[in-house]
Design a protein around this motif. Structure first.
Motif, PDB file in Angstrom:
ATOM      1  N   LYS A 118      -1.262   6.720   8.116  1.00 57.16           N
ATOM      2  CA  LYS A 118       0.045   6.815   7.456  1.00 57.16           C
ATOM      3  C   LYS A 118       1.161   6.822   8.505  1.00 57.16           C
ATOM      4  CE  LYS A 118       1.954  10.648   6.114  1.00 57.16           C
ATOM      5  NZ  LYS A 118       2.437  11.871   5.522  1.00 57.16           N
ATOM      6  N   GLU A 119       0.853   7.358   9.682  1.00 54.74           N
ATOM      7  CA  GLU A 119       1.837   7.458  10.761  1.00 54.74           C
ATOM      8  C   GLU A 119       2.075   6.109  11.434  1.00 54.74           C
ATOM      9  OE1 GLU A 119       3.594  10.139  11.214  1.00 54.74           O
ATOM     10  OE2 GLU A 119       2.391  11.408   9.902  1.00 54.74           O
ATOM     11  N   TYR A 166      -7.778  -2.900  15.379  1.00 55.30           N
ATOM     12  CA  TYR A 166      -6.723  -2.001  14.917  1.00 55.30           C
ATOM     13  C   TYR A 166      -6.779  -1.881  13.403  1.00 55.30           C
ATOM     14  CZ  TYR A 166      -4.574  -2.122  19.512  1.00 55.30           C
ATOM     15  OH  TYR A 166      -4.342  -1.987  20.845  1.00 55.30           O
ATOM     16  N   TYR A 167      -6.454  -0.700  12.922  1.00 49.62           N
ATOM     17  CA  TYR A 167      -6.456  -0.433  11.491  1.00 49.62           C
ATOM     18  C   TYR A 167      -5.078   0.042  11.058  1.00 49.62           C
ATOM     19  CZ  TYR A 167     -11.469  -0.846  11.824  1.00 49.62           C
ATOM     20  OH  TYR A 167     -12.724  -1.343  12.038  1.00 49.62           O
ATOM     21  N   SER A 168      -4.678  -0.389   9.875  1.00 48.96           N
ATOM     22  CA  SER A 168      -3.406   0.054   9.300  1.00 48.96           C
ATOM     23  C   SER A 168      -3.623   0.363   7.828  1.00 48.96           C
ATOM     24  CB  SER A 168      -2.329  -1.027   9.477  1.00 48.96           C
ATOM     25  OG  SER A 168      -2.728  -2.225   8.840  1.00 48.96           O
ATOM     26  N   LEU A 169      -2.779   1.214   7.313  1.00 47.79           N
ATOM     27  CA  LEU A 169      -2.866   1.649   5.921  1.00 47.79           C
ATOM     28  C   LEU A 169      -2.239   0.601   5.009  1.00 47.79           C
ATOM     29  CD1 LEU A 169      -3.743   4.096   4.199  1.00 47.79           C
ATOM     30  CD2 LEU A 169      -1.422   4.965   4.459  1.00 47.79           C
ATOM     31  N   VAL A 170      -2.922   0.284   3.932  1.00 51.07           N
ATOM     32  CA  VAL A 170      -2.387  -0.620   2.916  1.00 51.07           C
ATOM     33  C   VAL A 170      -1.607   0.237   1.923  1.00 51.07           C
ATOM     34  CG1 VAL A 170      -2.953  -2.197   1.033  1.00 51.07           C
ATOM     35  CG2 VAL A 170      -4.289  -2.256   3.138  1.00 51.07           C
ATOM     36  N   THR A 171      -0.348  -0.064   1.755  1.00 47.86           N
ATOM     37  CA  THR A 171       0.477   0.744   0.855  1.00 47.86           C
ATOM     38  C   THR A 171       0.875  -0.011  -0.410  1.00 47.86           C
ATOM     39  OG1 THR A 171       2.454   0.128   2.097  1.00 47.86           O
ATOM     40  CG2 THR A 171       1.388   2.208   2.707  1.00 47.86           C
ATOM     41  N   THR A 172       0.366  -1.219  -0.564  1.00 49.01           N
ATOM     42  CA  THR A 172       0.626  -1.977  -1.786  1.00 49.01           C
ATOM     43  C   THR A 172      -0.670  -2.055  -2.589  1.00 49.01           C
ATOM     44  OG1 THR A 172       0.107  -4.036  -0.651  1.00 49.01           O
ATOM     45  CG2 THR A 172       2.423  -3.387  -0.718  1.00 49.01           C
ATOM     46  N   ASP A 173      -0.599  -2.561  -3.767  1.00 48.03           N
ATOM     47  CA  ASP A 173      -1.754  -2.785  -4.640  1.00 48.03           C
ATOM     48  C   ASP A 173      -2.332  -1.525  -5.274  1.00 48.03           C
ATOM     49  OD1 ASP A 173      -1.587  -5.503  -4.037  1.00 48.03           O
ATOM     50  OD2 ASP A 173      -3.075  -5.361  -2.448  1.00 48.03           O
TER      51      ASP A 173
END
Length: 109
Positions: free
Chosen positions: A28-29, A71-78
């Motif tokens: 989230k950061e 690298y990993y990132s948070l999906v904030t859509t869907d």
């Protein structure tokens, strides 16, 4: 409608795991390399990768490869029903800032 409820139930079960919820709080950061996640959480790389794979399969995280690093990132859509959960997670910024990731050595970040 039944499919959507099933998907929501599965997502919430996935996030009921303390380790996965901690990983989501970190992502989230900001985007993180798996080595950063292992350094911050103290878990092994195979364990972290297993949790990240489950989150990726559920569509909660994105994965991008840069050279030898993933690298990993948070999906904030869907999944708007998770936004209130994400907003309620405690900040992990201090833990992230305290770790110098292995993949950042020699890079201009």
């Amino acid at each position: 409608m039944e499919d959507r409820i099933m998907e929501m139930a599965e997502d919430l079960k996935l996030l009921a795991d303390k380790t996965r919820l901690s990983i989501v709080a970190l992502l989230k950061e900001r985007e993180l390399c798996v080595c950063d996640i292992t350094d911050i959480t103290g878990m092994s790389q195979p364990n972290a990768s297993q949790h990240l794979r489950k989150l990726k399969m559920a569509g909660m995280v994105n994965e991008s490869k840069r050279g030898q690093w993933v690298y990993y990132s948070l999906v904030t859509t869907d999944k708007p029903y998770l936004e209130c959960l994400y907003g309620s997670l405690p900040s992990m910024k201090e833990k992230i800032d305290a770790v110098k990731g292995c993949c950042e050595v020699g890079e201009d970040v």
